[in-house]
Motif scaffolding. Sequence first.
Motif, short mmCIF file in Angstrom:
data_model
loop_
_atom_site.label_atom_id
_atom_site.label_comp_id
_atom_site.label_asym_id
_atom_site.label_seq_id
_atom_site.Cartn_x
_atom_site.Cartn_y
_atom_site.Cartn_z
N LEU A 258 -23.21 11.82 -15.06
CA LEU A 258 -22.23 10.76 -14.87
C LEU A 258 -21.16 11.32 -13.94
O LEU A 258 -20.64 12.41 -14.17
N GLU A 259 -20.82 10.59 -12.89
CA GLU A 259 -19.88 11.08 -11.89
C GLU A 259 -18.49 10.51 -12.10
O GLU A 259 -18.34 9.30 -12.31
N ILE A 260 -17.49 11.38 -12.05
CA ILE A 260 -16.09 10.99 -12.17
C ILE A 260 -15.37 11.44 -10.91
O ILE A 260 -15.54 12.57 -10.45
N TYR A 261 -14.59 10.54 -10.33
CA TYR A 261 -13.79 10.84 -9.15
C TYR A 261 -12.32 10.64 -9.52
O TYR A 261 -11.97 9.68 -10.21
N GLY A 262 -11.45 11.51 -9.04
CA GLY A 262 -10.03 11.35 -9.31
C GLY A 262 -9.21 12.39 -8.59
O GLY A 262 -9.75 13.30 -7.96
N PRO A 263 -7.89 12.28 -8.67
CA PRO A 263 -7.02 13.26 -8.01
C PRO A 263 -7.00 14.58 -8.75
O PRO A 263 -7.58 14.73 -9.83
N LEU A 264 -6.29 15.55 -8.18
CA LEU A 264 -6.14 16.86 -8.79
C LEU A 264 -5.64 16.72 -10.23
O LEU A 264 -4.71 15.97 -10.50
N PHE B 2 -6.14 7.63 -20.47
CA PHE B 2 -6.26 8.01 -21.88
C PHE B 2 -7.56 7.51 -22.52
O PHE B 2 -7.95 8.02 -23.58
N GLY B 3 -8.23 6.56 -21.92
CA GLY B 3 -9.49 6.08 -22.48
C GLY B 3 -10.72 6.76 -21.91
O GLY B 3 -11.85 6.45 -22.31
N LEU B 4 -10.51 7.71 -20.99
CA LEU B 4 -11.64 8.31 -20.29
C LEU B 4 -12.52 9.15 -21.22
O LEU B 4 -13.76 9.04 -21.19
N LEU B 5 -11.93 9.99 -22.05
CA LEU B 5 -12.73 10.85 -22.91
C LEU B 5 -13.56 10.05 -23.92
O LEU B 5 -14.74 10.35 -24.11
N PRO B 6 -13.00 9.03 -24.58
CA PRO B 6 -13.85 8.23 -25.48
C PRO B 6 -15.00 7.54 -24.76
O PRO B 6 -16.12 7.49 -25.28
N VAL B 7 -14.74 7.00 -23.57
CA VAL B 7 -15.82 6.35 -22.82
C VAL B 7 -16.87 7.38 -22.40
O VAL B 7 -18.08 7.13 -22.49
N LEU B 8 -16.41 8.54 -21.97
CA LEU B 8 -17.34 9.59 -21.56
C LEU B 8 -18.22 10.01 -22.73
O LEU B 8 -19.45 10.13 -22.60
N ALA B 9 -17.61 10.22 -23.89
CA ALA B 9 -18.39 10.62 -25.06
C ALA B 9 -19.34 9.51 -25.50
O ALA B 9 -20.49 9.76 -25.86
N GLY B 10 -18.87 8.26 -25.46
CA GLY B 10 -19.73 7.15 -25.85
C GLY B 10 -20.89 6.96 -24.90
O GLY B 10 -22.02 6.72 -25.33
N ARG B 11 -20.62 7.11 -23.62
CA ARG B 11 -21.67 6.92 -22.61
C ARG B 11 -22.70 8.04 -22.67
O ARG B 11 -23.89 7.82 -22.43
N LYS C 234 -20.59 5.68 -12.65
CA LYS C 234 -19.47 6.37 -11.99
C LYS C 234 -18.16 5.83 -12.56
O LYS C 234 -18.07 4.65 -12.93
N ILE C 235 -17.15 6.71 -12.58
CA ILE C 235 -15.82 6.33 -13.01
C ILE C 235 -14.84 6.86 -11.95
O ILE C 235 -14.84 8.05 -11.64
#
Length: 391
Positions: A110-116, A73-82, A61-62
């Motif tokens: 993989l679950e991501i939580y965040g604001p709008l 800004f690091g979310l997409l690279p981590v998501l792709a790597g994971r 989870k993120i």
Amino acid sequence: MSALSSVNITILGSASAQPSSTRNHSALALRLDRDVWLFDCGEATQHQLQKSAVKMGKIQKIFITHTHGDHIFGLLPVLAGRLNGAGGMIDGVDDPRAQTSALPEDVPPLEIYGPLGTRAYVRHGLTYTHTLLGAPYVVHELRLPSDPQDGDYTAHPPHSYERPGRNILQTDGVWPDIYRDKLVAVSAAPILHSVPCVGYVVNELPVPGKMDPTEYIPELKRTKTPMSAMARLQQGEAVTLTDGTVLHGPARKPGRKLVILGDTYDPSPIARIAEDACLLIHEATNAHLPGIDPNTKDTDSYETVEERAKSRGHSTPQMAGAFATRIRARKLVLNHFSARYAGNDDVDEDARRVMGGIRELAESTFGGEVTCARDLMSFDVGPRREDWPGR
């Protein structure tokens, strides 16, 4: 398993807006036994993971506090790597990785939580970089009352590996139990920053109380009740013996509570659900350090530095300490420091003196333990509140 055996935090980045040679952008990893949850994911988090003992493949989870670049800004690279991502051709033409029909439906995302805005950011970023994934993901958004209460808030269609996410609405000003399993629950609340921002509360669910077997074994033997009943008693359950006698296991006790805040000049909206935290992680972007920090301006004072921090949506160490006192936290970890404060205080005397001054400012308003975050610092969280000294 009825309780977490290990709760550990690794600081992956402790900088604010500007990274430095000694501090990366904001990110931390929470390890709950074998699973890993990330909180914020600033630029180069993937590099920091490679330098740490945290395993990329364990990330489940993120949680994003807000959509400022130094936190996302690091979310997409981590998501792709994971998720075994790779670049592909437009529309995935002739690329077997684009054949999502081959992916079993029971593969957990993989679950991501965040604001709008979190969902749109991830969807557009993956789409326009033509990123193909090897496993699914889902984005759950925490919607404020002023936000659209339904819909994706983007006209762009979902990425091929995106699963439908929830739009989570507030109840009495908070988002209760946005995630819950047998061991832990996560709630959230808005905190005040220059943009919509979220703080998270991770609650270990009540754990079995201490058990004295000598209170139960004689009764089990007397009634020839199977000794396997001890396992149920240990969980706090009631057991009816063969002669009708009812034994009650020890009452369960509160588990650990972790409060992880994003950027804020006032986290008051989360105070109610953050009370009695074992650990509070709170930003301390700016500090007034006359005689300690050579960059201190002669025209500044504690009051002017606090006002300037607040005007930018941030806090000072004293503000962090005051909130820790307000919620009766046991330990305070200061985080999200200005680039002027070097993060190599483990080896550099000047940095050690500055960070010591920052810690003392927080201690002036908080009587508990204070630690200044340093990149790749790792520590266990505990003990549980009922086991605190003096209780």
